[in-house]
Motif scaffolding. Structure first.
Motif, PDB file in Angstrom:
ATOM      1  N   GLY A  17       1.093  -0.884  -0.015  1.00  0.00           N
ATOM      2  CA  GLY A  17       0.046   0.183   0.071  1.00  0.00           C
ATOM      3  C   GLY A  17       1.133   1.451  -0.026  1.00  0.00           C
ATOM      4  O   GLY A  17       2.163   0.984  -0.314  1.00  0.00           O
ATOM      5  N   ALA A  18       0.321   2.751   0.578  1.00  0.00           N
ATOM      6  CA  ALA A  18       1.018   3.738  -0.379  1.00  0.00           C
ATOM      7  C   ALA A  18       1.381   4.094  -1.221  1.00  0.00           C
ATOM      8  O   ALA A  18       1.030   3.049  -2.258  1.00  0.00           O
ATOM      9  N   PHE A  19       2.505   4.293  -1.264  1.00  0.00           N
ATOM     10  CA  PHE A  19       2.931   4.624  -2.633  1.00  0.00           C
ATOM     11  C   PHE A  19       4.837   4.504  -2.295  1.00  0.00           C
ATOM     12  O   PHE A  19       5.465   5.529  -3.819  1.00  0.00           O
ATOM     13  N   TYR A  20       5.469   3.896  -1.687  1.00  0.00           N
ATOM     14  CA  TYR A  20       6.625   3.641  -1.743  1.00  0.00           C
ATOM     15  C   TYR A  20       6.587   2.020  -1.667  1.00  0.00           C
ATOM     16  O   TYR A  20       6.271   1.384  -1.975  1.00  0.00           O
ATOM     17  N   CYS A  21       8.825   2.537  -2.130  1.00  0.00           N
ATOM     18  CA  CYS A  21       8.968   1.059  -2.972  1.00  0.00           C
ATOM     19  C   CYS A  21      10.828   0.864  -1.002  1.00  0.00           C
ATOM     20  O   CYS A  21      10.731   2.113  -0.830  1.00  0.00           O
ATOM     21  N   PHE A  22      10.905  -0.028  -0.169  1.00  0.00           N
ATOM     22  CA  PHE A  22      11.155  -0.022   0.993  1.00  0.00           C
ATOM     23  C   PHE A  22      12.582  -0.986   0.933  1.00  0.00           C
ATOM     24  O   PHE A  22      12.734  -1.689   1.402  1.00  0.00           O
ATOM     25  N   PRO A  23      14.011  -0.660  -0.493  1.00  0.00           N
ATOM     26  CA  PRO A  23      14.609  -2.074  -0.565  1.00  0.00           C
ATOM     27  C   PRO A  23      15.504  -2.204   0.181  1.00  0.00           C
ATOM     28  O   PRO A  23      16.117  -0.941   1.156  1.00  0.00           O
ATOM     29  N   ASN A  24      15.612  -3.093   1.311  1.00  0.00           N
ATOM     30  CA  ASN A  24      17.000  -3.821   1.438  1.00  0.00           C
ATOM     31  C   ASN A  24      18.238  -3.152   0.817  1.00  0.00           C
ATOM     32  O   ASN A  24      18.581  -4.074  -0.048  1.00  0.00           O
ATOM     33  N   ILE A  25      19.755  -2.684   1.040  1.00  0.00           N
ATOM     34  CA  ILE A  25      20.346  -2.289   0.168  1.00  0.00           C
ATOM     35  C   ILE A  25      22.209  -3.205   1.559  1.00  0.00           C
ATOM     36  O   ILE A  25      22.944  -2.237   1.031  1.00  0.00           O
ATOM     37  N   THR A  26      21.379  -3.555   2.393  1.00  0.00           N
ATOM     38  CA  THR A  26      22.976  -3.968   2.779  1.00  0.00           C
ATOM     39  C   THR A  26      22.902  -4.721   2.244  1.00  0.00           C
ATOM     40  O   THR A  26      25.156  -4.714   2.444  1.00  0.00           O
ATOM     41  N   GLY A  27      23.006  -5.149   0.940  1.00  0.00           N
ATOM     42  CA  GLY A  27      24.480  -6.200  -0.006  1.00  0.00           C
ATOM     43  C   GLY A  27      25.190  -5.606  -0.338  1.00  0.00           C
ATOM     44  O   GLY A  27      26.170  -4.941  -1.578  1.00  0.00           O
TER      45      GLY A  27
END
Length: 391
Positions: free
Chosen positions: A325-335
């Motif tokens: 929902g909403a209009f965001y992506c929240f990627p994990n960038i630890t890699g």
């Protein structure tokens, strides 16, 4: 050396900020200098306010609505909010419990001012909208974060949250669909939370439902208004900014329990007197007019979120859960082996892609990045191609 002749009150040192606006200012400056900028940092729909709503605001001005209104909002608008809630949730809410305010943030601050003080604790989601923590700290209460877990689709366990509630807890804040994660709390967890709070009769719940009509994942949106057992100690935050692309109109509303409403109204009188009259008539048209604009935006954000998620998952070092929902992506960038702020600055300074580092939304945001899907398909594809070029 210039001498300080005054000292501000210490509580002002507790105020936080919203980094998205800092990133926006930097992105705009770079754009003014001729750099090609794609702004995926700011959290607002890229749609214009629908024409019928704009025309209603213009008509209100032409009709002479230039003065003060009731501090609580014009009666017709509060009635329209009540009708809209019944239409969508089959719940009766008296207009006398609805307070029209200049933007949803007002309800966050009012809630913190009403229930936060020294020796009190307020629970809030982390990563979450940064103004929650800022308002809590300003109130004098202790801000207690509860973690939104990537493994749970950035939802929470009601049991884990309830384990943090104690005799000092005065307020619990939840947000679904959520900024910055795009997470939606499953109905079963909300049911557990409502039931569990029965053991804490002095605790109030504030549910931020500003993104309630942008929900497109496996979990449908459930309003906390549908749980009558907690309704008399429930504050609802909602408004027009996201649903009707009216961020600059500065309009929101709160639903307060009877015991808090009169004090909230006094805060309104002391702080802003009332909300812009013509904007309220525009908001009235938004609720009573055609709703196809909302459906169109929701479908568009769903498509864009899928494009963005798929593209981000093709970038080395990135891992992105599907937003619900909403209009965001929240990627994990630890890699990437870089901190969130390093990636944020690298993307903007080198690639011209504006994003917001996860820690801007709390300590549990480290290792993540927020990207807004409120941009064109072409911009999203171009931005993710640029990111892929250096990772």
């Amino acid at each position: 050396m210039e001498k300080d002749f005054y000292k501000i009150a210490d509580r002002n040192n507790n105020l936080g900020t919203e980094t998205a606006f800092t990133v926006l200012a930097k992105a705009n400056k770079l754009a003014s200098e001729g750099k090609d900028i794609i702004n995926l940092g700011i959290g607002q729909p890229d749609f214009p306010t629908p024409e019928h709503i704009v025309e209603a605001g213009i008509k209100a001005l032409k009709d002479g609505h230039h003065g003060y209104t009731q501090s609580t909002g014009i009666p017709k608008l509060r009635e329209a909010v009540s009708n809209d809630i019944f239409r969508r949730h089959n719940v009766n809410v008296s207009p006398d419990k609805i307070l029209i305010v200049p933007g949803g943030k007002v309800i966050i601050f009012f809630s913190a001012m009403l229930l936060g003080e020294k020796n009190k604790e307020i629970l809030y989601p982390n990563p979450g909208f940064p103004i929650y923590e800022s308002a809590i700290n300003y109130s004098g209460a202790k801000a207690i974060p509860y973690k939104l877990s990537e493994s749970m689709g950035f939802s929470f366990s009601a049991d884990d949250l309830l384990n943090k509630v104690n005799d000092k807890t005065s307020l619990v804040i939840i947000n679904s669909p959520a900024n910055p994660t795009g997470g939606v709390v499953p109905k079963k967890e909300l049911e557990k939370l409502a039931k569990g709070l029965m053991d804490f009769p002095d605790v109030t719940l504030m549910s931020d439902e500003i993104y309630d009509q942008f929900c497109f994942g496996e979990n449908n949106f459930t309003s906390m208004l549908t749980y009558p057992e907690i309704r008399e100690r429930l504050i609802i935050l909602n408004g027009w900014s996201k649903t009707y692309a009216m961020t600059g109109w500065r309009l929101g509303y709160g639903i307060f329990p009877k015991k808090l409403y009169n004090i909230a109204e006094k805060l309104a009188v002391n702080i802003h007197s009332c909300v812009n009259a013509s904007a309220q008539f525009a908001a009235l048209e938004a609720l009573q007019g055609p709703q196809n604009c909302v459906t169109e935006m929701n479908n568009t954000f769903k498509r864009r979120a899928e494009i963005m998620q798929n593209s981000l998952n093709k970038i080395e070092g990135f891992r992105c859960e599907k937003p619900n929902g909403a209009f965001y992506c929240f990627p994990n960038i630890t890699g990437t082996n870089k901190t969130s702020i390093e990636v944020q600055n690298l993307l903007l300074d080198k690639l011209g892609v504006a994003t917001v580092a996860g820690p801007s939304f709390g300590e549990y945001g480290e290792g993540f990045l927020r990207l807004s899907c409120a941009s064109s398909d072409e911009s999203i594809e171009e931005a993710t191609m640029r990111i892929k070029s250096i990772f």
